[in-house]
Design a protein around this motif. Structure first.
Motif, PDB file in Angstrom:
ATOM      1  N   PRO A 187      11.350   1.972   3.566  1.00  0.00           N
ATOM      2  CA  PRO A 187      10.232   2.432   2.744  1.00  0.00           C
ATOM      3  C   PRO A 187      10.631   3.244   1.525  1.00  0.00           C
ATOM      4  O   PRO A 187       9.843   3.369   0.585  1.00  0.00           O
ATOM      5  CB  PRO A 187       9.399   3.273   3.725  1.00  0.00           C
ATOM      6  N   THR A 188      11.833   3.796   1.519  1.00  0.00           N
ATOM      7  CA  THR A 188      12.248   4.599   0.363  1.00  0.00           C
ATOM      8  C   THR A 188      12.984   3.769  -0.685  1.00  0.00           C
ATOM      9  O   THR A 188      13.370   4.296  -1.733  1.00  0.00           O
ATOM     10  CB  THR A 188      13.163   5.750   0.817  1.00  0.00           C
ATOM     11  N   VAL A 189      13.192   2.477  -0.409  1.00  0.00           N
ATOM     12  CA  VAL A 189      13.897   1.594  -1.339  1.00  0.00           C
ATOM     13  C   VAL A 189      12.898   0.623  -1.949  1.00  0.00           C
ATOM     14  O   VAL A 189      12.141  -0.033  -1.227  1.00  0.00           O
ATOM     15  CB  VAL A 189      15.019   0.818  -0.624  1.00  0.00           C
ATOM     16  N   LEU A 190      12.889   0.532  -3.273  1.00  0.00           N
ATOM     17  CA  LEU A 190      11.996  -0.400  -3.953  1.00  0.00           C
ATOM     18  C   LEU A 190      12.756  -1.673  -4.313  1.00  0.00           C
ATOM     19  O   LEU A 190      13.911  -1.621  -4.727  1.00  0.00           O
ATOM     20  CB  LEU A 190      11.415   0.240  -5.220  1.00  0.00           C
ATOM     21  N   ALA A 191      12.092  -2.811  -4.167  1.00  0.00           N
ATOM     22  CA  ALA A 191      12.723  -4.096  -4.450  1.00  0.00           C
ATOM     23  C   ALA A 191      11.669  -5.063  -4.996  1.00  0.00           C
ATOM     24  O   ALA A 191      10.479  -4.949  -4.670  1.00  0.00           O
ATOM     25  CB  ALA A 191      13.364  -4.663  -3.184  1.00  0.00           C
ATOM     26  N   PRO A 192      12.074  -6.039  -5.829  1.00  0.00           N
ATOM     27  CA  PRO A 192      11.124  -7.034  -6.345  1.00  0.00           C
ATOM     28  C   PRO A 192      10.443  -7.777  -5.206  1.00  0.00           C
ATOM     29  O   PRO A 192      11.071  -8.120  -4.205  1.00  0.00           O
ATOM     30  CB  PRO A 192      11.997  -7.963  -7.179  1.00  0.00           C
ATOM     31  N   LEU A 232       5.917 -11.269  -9.938  1.00  0.00           N
ATOM     32  CA  LEU A 232       6.832 -11.391  -8.796  1.00  0.00           C
ATOM     33  C   LEU A 232       8.014 -10.429  -8.906  1.00  0.00           C
ATOM     34  O   LEU A 232       8.766 -10.273  -7.947  1.00  0.00           O
ATOM     35  CB  LEU A 232       7.342 -12.833  -8.673  1.00  0.00           C
ATOM     36  N   SER A 233       8.163  -9.812 -10.062  1.00  0.00           N
ATOM     37  CA  SER A 233       9.209  -8.802 -10.231  1.00  0.00           C
ATOM     38  C   SER A 233       8.704  -7.390  -9.939  1.00  0.00           C
ATOM     39  O   SER A 233       9.468  -6.421 -10.038  1.00  0.00           O
ATOM     40  CB  SER A 233       9.780  -8.865 -11.654  1.00  0.00           C
ATOM     41  N   THR A 234       7.425  -7.265  -9.599  1.00  0.00           N
ATOM     42  CA  THR A 234       6.881  -5.957  -9.221  1.00  0.00           C
ATOM     43  C   THR A 234       7.682  -5.391  -8.055  1.00  0.00           C
ATOM     44  O   THR A 234       7.946  -6.082  -7.070  1.00  0.00           O
ATOM     45  CB  THR A 234       5.402  -6.087  -8.813  1.00  0.00           C
ATOM     46  N   ARG A 235       8.048  -4.145  -8.170  1.00  0.00           N
ATOM     47  CA  ARG A 235       8.885  -3.525  -7.139  1.00  0.00           C
ATOM     48  C   ARG A 235       8.011  -2.720  -6.178  1.00  0.00           C
ATOM     49  O   ARG A 235       7.222  -1.876  -6.598  1.00  0.00           O
ATOM     50  CB  ARG A 235       9.938  -2.622  -7.789  1.00  0.00           C
ATOM     51  N   GLU A 245       0.826  -1.211   0.000  1.00  0.00           N
ATOM     52  CA  GLU A 245       0.000   0.000   0.000  1.00  0.00           C
ATOM     53  C   GLU A 245       0.862   1.264   0.000  1.00  0.00           C
ATOM     54  O   GLU A 245       0.484   2.285  -0.589  1.00  0.00           O
ATOM     55  CB  GLU A 245      -0.945  -0.035   1.197  1.00  0.00           C
ATOM     56  N   LEU A 246       2.055   1.203   0.613  1.00  0.00           N
ATOM     57  CA  LEU A 246       2.989   2.322   0.535  1.00  0.00           C
ATOM     58  C   LEU A 246       3.438   2.561  -0.903  1.00  0.00           C
ATOM     59  O   LEU A 246       3.770   3.686  -1.288  1.00  0.00           O
ATOM     60  CB  LEU A 246       4.210   2.064   1.418  1.00  0.00           C
ATOM     61  N   ALA A 247       3.426   1.490  -1.703  1.00  0.00           N
ATOM     62  CA  ALA A 247       3.827   1.599  -3.105  1.00  0.00           C
ATOM     63  C   ALA A 247       2.687   2.090  -3.992  1.00  0.00           C
ATOM     64  O   ALA A 247       2.845   2.183  -5.206  1.00  0.00           O
ATOM     65  CB  ALA A 247       4.335   0.256  -3.606  1.00  0.00           C
TER      66      ALA A 247
END
Length: 395
Positions: free
Chosen positions: A160-165, A150-153, A111-113
């Motif tokens: 919270p400021t870093v996006l990852a798969p 599954l690769s959605t970041r 939800e943060l994304a």
């Protein structure tokens, strides 16, 4: 109420943990300590060897051939290797608690994304991943290639400021739930590259799930036999559970009250009413995060004041050297694979000789392979730093 001295507790370690005399096989070695820590793949092998003298092929057969030992994310969000008959208990209690925690955090980060309904989105990703695994087991990389979602970041856990798969986190949720297990290993024995496999495919059938109360009861029952006497705090820590769950499980088991040497209230298995004594000396070299080293929260009776030399700030221990139920040192490997004992206190001639004999056996078992650990004891880090600086190795 029976009083259990520290001497008796140390004798219990030698006998109950199969360190004074080897068990008949790998499965008995695992049962001797309820389950093995499996954070590092090599620790499963080294813990099983220390208690059974089994070679690597026999341990691999228990894990991947007969599949009588199953790796499962459970207590304190740690991977353990359980006897297959304990899997349903762990799955319904400690593992289920971790699965709920991981799912809630994943929903929040989704939800943060910017995903409006994080719960529904996570449920969809888990369902897609599970369907893909049932169609064909695979590693995390392979599954991300087959299931693009599954690769959605999204926001990385705790950052919270870093996006990852999201793939690895979805698979961790499925693993905690017990829907999938770490099946075959795509890496060498000392590394972990699990091939995620549906539990019913790996074990031949779904072993089921005990309800939470019954699951905790069974975990506590086995812990008491292997590690008792122990305190309520020991069990709360080991299980990663609440005091309410532990107190209920102790009551359900019918645990017998006891008293430690310093007067602390503790608990014994209900059938554990005889004094345990061990004749003869014993020595053991145990790996990183071995269940004996990590089995209690209160460790003074076997650790003394050595914690700062062996444990990191998070309470994780590296390799340990034992003499008659006490940690008296650590061990490491030289570049050629030779095992070297590093004492942390003066050793008697008998202790030094016994530990050197264990080091020679372990060196032969490694057969030239060098296994790194992510938990290097502080005393060994200091030793390495001195060597790098050109100083004497020291002890």
């Amino acid at each position: 109420m029976r009083k259990v001295t520290d001497d008796e507790r140390r004798d219990r370690i030698g006998l109950r943990h199969a360190l004074a005399a080897a068990t008949a096989g790998v499965e008995d070695a695992v049962r001797a300590v309820a389950c093995l820590h499996a954070t590092e793949a090599s620790s499963i092998y080294l813990s099983a060897y220390a208690r059974s003298r089994a070679d690597r092929e026999s341990i691999s057969d228990a894990l991947f051939g007969r599949r009588t030992v199953v790796r499962q994310l459970a207590m304190r969000r740690t991977v353990f290797a359980f006897p297959a008959d304990l899997f349903a208990a762990a799955r319904g209690s400690a593992a289920a608690r971790v699965a709920r925690q991981l799912t809630a955090r994943l929903v929040k980060d989704a939800e943060l994304a910017g995903i409006s309904d994080g719960a529904a989105w996570v449920a969809e990703r888990c369902a897609e991943a599970l369907a893909a695994i049932r169609e064909e087991p695979g590693t995390t990389v392979q599954l991300r290639a087959r299931v693009p979602e599954l690769s959605t970041r999204i926001a990385a856990e705790g950052r919270p400021t870093v996006l990852a798969p999201v793939g690895s986190r979805v698979l961790t949720v499925l693993a905690a739930s017990g829907s999938v297990v770490r099946g075959d290993n795509a890496g060498k024995w000392q590394t972990s590259r699990p091939v995620w496999t549906a539990v019913e495919q790996w074990l031949g059938e779904d072993p089921g799930v005990l309800d939470e109360r019954e699951g905790y009861r069974e975990l506590v029952r086995r812990w008491l036999w292997s590690f008792g006497p122990g305190t309520e705090d020991d069990l709360v820590w080991w299980l990663g559970a609440t005091k309410t769950a532990v107190r209920r499980a102790l009551d359900d088991v019918g645990a017998a009250p006891a008293e430690l040497e310093d007067g602390t209230p503790a608990w014994l298995h209900p059938l554990d009413d005889e004094e345990v004594r061990l004749d003869g000396d014993w020595a053991a070299l145990l790996p990183t995060l071995d269940p004996t080293t990590m089995g209690w929260r209160r460790r003074d009776f076997y650790l003394g004041g050595h914690a700062p030399l062996l444990f990191d700030g998070a309470g994780n221990a590296g390799p340990t050297a034992w003499w008659n139920g006490r940690i008296v040192g650590t061990w490491t490997q030289r570049p050629d694979g030779t095992v070297e004992v590093v004492p942390i206190e003066p050793l008697s001639r008998a202790a030094a000789a016994a530990l050197e004999a264990e080091a020679e056996k372990l060196t032969a078992w490694f057969d030239g392979e060098v296994v790194a650990t992510g938990y290097v004891p502080p005393i060994v880090r200091g030793r390495i730093n001195r060597q790098a600086a050109g100083g004497a190795p020291g002890r």
